[in-house]
Design an enzyme around this catalytic site. Structure first.
Site, PDB file in Angstrom:
ATOM      1  N   ASP A  10       0.843  -1.194   0.000  1.00 55.92           N
ATOM      2  CA  ASP A  10       0.000   0.000   0.000  1.00 55.92           C
ATOM      3  C   ASP A  10       0.882   1.250   0.000  1.00 55.92           C
ATOM      4  O   ASP A  10       2.074   1.185   0.336  1.00 55.92           O
ATOM      5  CB  ASP A  10      -0.901  -0.035   1.242  1.00 55.92           C
ATOM      6  N   ASP A  12      -0.375   5.305   0.597  1.00 54.59           N
ATOM      7  CA  ASP A  12      -0.673   6.351   1.576  1.00 54.59           C
ATOM      8  C   ASP A  12      -0.953   5.734   2.939  1.00 54.59           C
ATOM      9  O   ASP A  12      -1.848   4.910   3.097  1.00 54.59           O
ATOM     10  CB  ASP A  12      -1.884   7.178   1.114  1.00 54.59           C
TER      11      ASP A  12
END
Length: 262
Positions: A10, A12
């Site tokens: 991932d 952010d």
């Protein structure tokens, strides 16, 4: 953690917060490259192209190339192209979604589409809502890039793709096929780009509701990093809310590197 075919990472909350790199993100990616451990940056963001995502990462000092990025737009376009290669598509979205659908060989139209594909669309209007809901009621298949209801902004939060999708669903009475996290489609597609099966992949993320839930649904192993949304204080609440538990938990990216042996 042994027998890792590849990491699905991932962005952010895991590698950065907005425009600020999380400490150790650059070292992590450099170490994975040196060790030859395959990885893919995986994001629900549908507005950016892989090139712009990679540029954003490089601007913070994190090594990245466009072919290391998998967005919800890419996965949505691939989903439609595999289901119906000759499909016509009406897009409610931005550059990343338009480019992904075009490059997948889909035909973009302004009327009577086979599919309505929708992501974040900051030019969304009442007319957009009226047209999209009419097409869906008339039989177009509704595909939503990601269900994020809100997005961070400089002055707080703004409505995300999921909020717009909720309006179309309410007006049409028909729910969308959701591609992005917490559903499994994006994760499964990202794994395929690495040439591995979901069971060989490890999802790394900070969000129990999206990253970890998507990894579990896709059949991946998961590592939660406490660098973003999920913290020690709210972890139990998120576990009860989602009904999932990560395979491993790391306090920060330095601990993650130690767990991976890089």
């Amino acid at each position: 953690m042994n027998n890792i075919g590849g990491l699905l990472i991932d962005l952010d909350g895991t590698l950065y917060h907005g425009g600020r790199m999380i400490p150790g993100a650059d070292l992590l990616i450099a170490a994975l490259r040196k060790a030859g451990i395959p990885y893919m940056f995986v994001t629900n963001n549908s507005s950016r192209t892989p090139a712009s995502v990679a540029a954003h990462l490089r601007g913070m000092g994190i090594e990245a190339e466009p072919d290391e990025v998998c967005t919800s737009s890419l996965a949505a376009a691939r989903y439609i192209a595999e289901e119906s290669p000759e499909a016509t598509v009406a897009i409610l979205g931005e550059e990343g979604l338009i480019q992904a659908c075009s490059e997948a060989g889909l035909t973009l139209v302004a009327e009577a589409p086979d599919y309505v594909v929708q992501g974040i669309d900051r030019s969304f209007t009442y007319d957009s809502l009226a047209r999209a809901s009419r097409w869906v009621r008339e039989g177009a298949k509704f595909v939503l890039t990601n269900p994020d209801l809100m997005l961070p902004a400089d002055d707080g939060v703004i409505p995300g793709a999921g909020s717009l999708g909720a309006a179309i669903e309410a007006a049409s009475g028909i729910p969308p096929v959701v591609i992005g996290k917490p559903e499994a489609h994006l994760i499964a597609y990202a794994a395929s780009l690495l040439g591995i099966k979901p069971g060989e992949a490890v999802v790394v993320g900070d969000n129990m509701r999206t990253d970890i839930s998507a990894g579990v649904r896709a059949g991946c192993r998961t590592i939660l990093v406490l660098t973003g949304l999920t913290t020690r204080d709210n972890l139990e609440d998120y576990q009860r809310l989602t009904g999932v538990t990560p395979d491993e938990i790391c306090e920060d990216l330095a601990e993650l590197m130690g767990m991976l042996g890089v």
